[in-house]
Design a protein around this motif. Sequence first.
Motif, mmCIF file in Angstrom:
data_model
loop_
_atom_site.group_PDB
_atom_site.id
_atom_site.type_symbol
_atom_site.label_atom_id
_atom_site.label_comp_id
_atom_site.label_asym_id
_atom_site.label_seq_id
_atom_site.Cartn_x
_atom_site.Cartn_y
_atom_site.Cartn_z
ATOM 1 N N ILE A 1 93.350 66.698 -16.738
ATOM 2 C CA ILE A 1 92.011 66.215 -16.991
ATOM 3 C C ILE A 1 92.033 66.855 -18.581
ATOM 4 N N LEU B 1 93.127 68.972 -11.929
ATOM 5 C CA LEU B 1 92.266 69.586 -13.274
ATOM 6 C C LEU B 1 93.100 69.639 -14.241
ATOM 7 N N ALA B 2 94.286 69.784 -14.162
ATOM 8 C CA ALA B 2 95.261 70.181 -15.296
ATOM 9 C C ALA B 2 95.489 68.983 -16.059
ATOM 10 N N GLN C 1 90.376 68.225 -22.339
ATOM 11 C CA GLN C 1 89.390 68.772 -22.621
ATOM 12 C C GLN C 1 88.242 68.022 -23.546
ATOM 13 N N ARG D 1 82.956 71.930 -10.069
ATOM 14 C CA ARG D 1 83.965 71.750 -9.238
ATOM 15 C C ARG D 1 83.580 71.334 -7.712
ATOM 16 N N TYR E 1 86.405 67.639 -20.893
ATOM 17 C CA TYR E 1 86.000 67.286 -19.470
ATOM 18 C C TYR E 1 86.432 68.079 -18.620
ATOM 19 N N ARG E 2 87.677 68.919 -18.703
ATOM 20 C CA ARG E 2 88.286 69.769 -17.797
ATOM 21 C C ARG E 2 87.402 70.954 -17.607
ATOM 22 N N ASP E 3 86.587 71.282 -18.634
ATOM 23 C CA ASP E 3 85.639 72.417 -18.437
ATOM 24 C C ASP E 3 84.345 72.113 -17.601
#
Length: 169
Positions: free
Chosen positions: A11, A8-9, A13, A23, A15-17
């Motif tokens: 990816i 996740l780190a 933003q 999840r 898109y991370r959110d």
Amino acid sequence: MSVVESALAIIPQPYRDIAIKHRELVKFAFVGGTTWVIDTVVFLLLKSTVLAEKPLTAKVIAVLVATIVSYVLNREWSFRTRGGRERHHEAALFFLVSGVGVAVYSAPLAISRYVFHLSVPEVSLLTQEIADFVSGQIIGVLIGMAFRWWAFRRFVFPDEDVRRRVPAG
């Protein structure tokens, strides 16, 4: 930091959110990708050797092998906080839904082979192999995954946060 947190780190933003918000779906898709590779390898191995004349049988066996792996990964990772059923009941429902999934996954291959007759001698061997791959490994898998996502959440793992793990501390 867990593998998921590390992934996740990287990816970017925003898109991370979205990935964090969804999840469970991301994990389900990752498990699906892993089992797709297993399904594809088993299918192609069987289809090119002992089941060369029986592609549908090869597909069903490949899906069954992938389904066993899928149960373990989905129960322990994708849906690890969901449940609401006794394990034997949950497993029975998982394999029942997956059995219906086998039909869903296999339908495009069956239609390709037996309705559209995309098999030798009606078409070339190359055309047959491409049609088998597209119908069995792409179309079938996408339709099957959508069905299983819905059915697992609805019937197999219906309740949220019933198996939440508390870190030892």
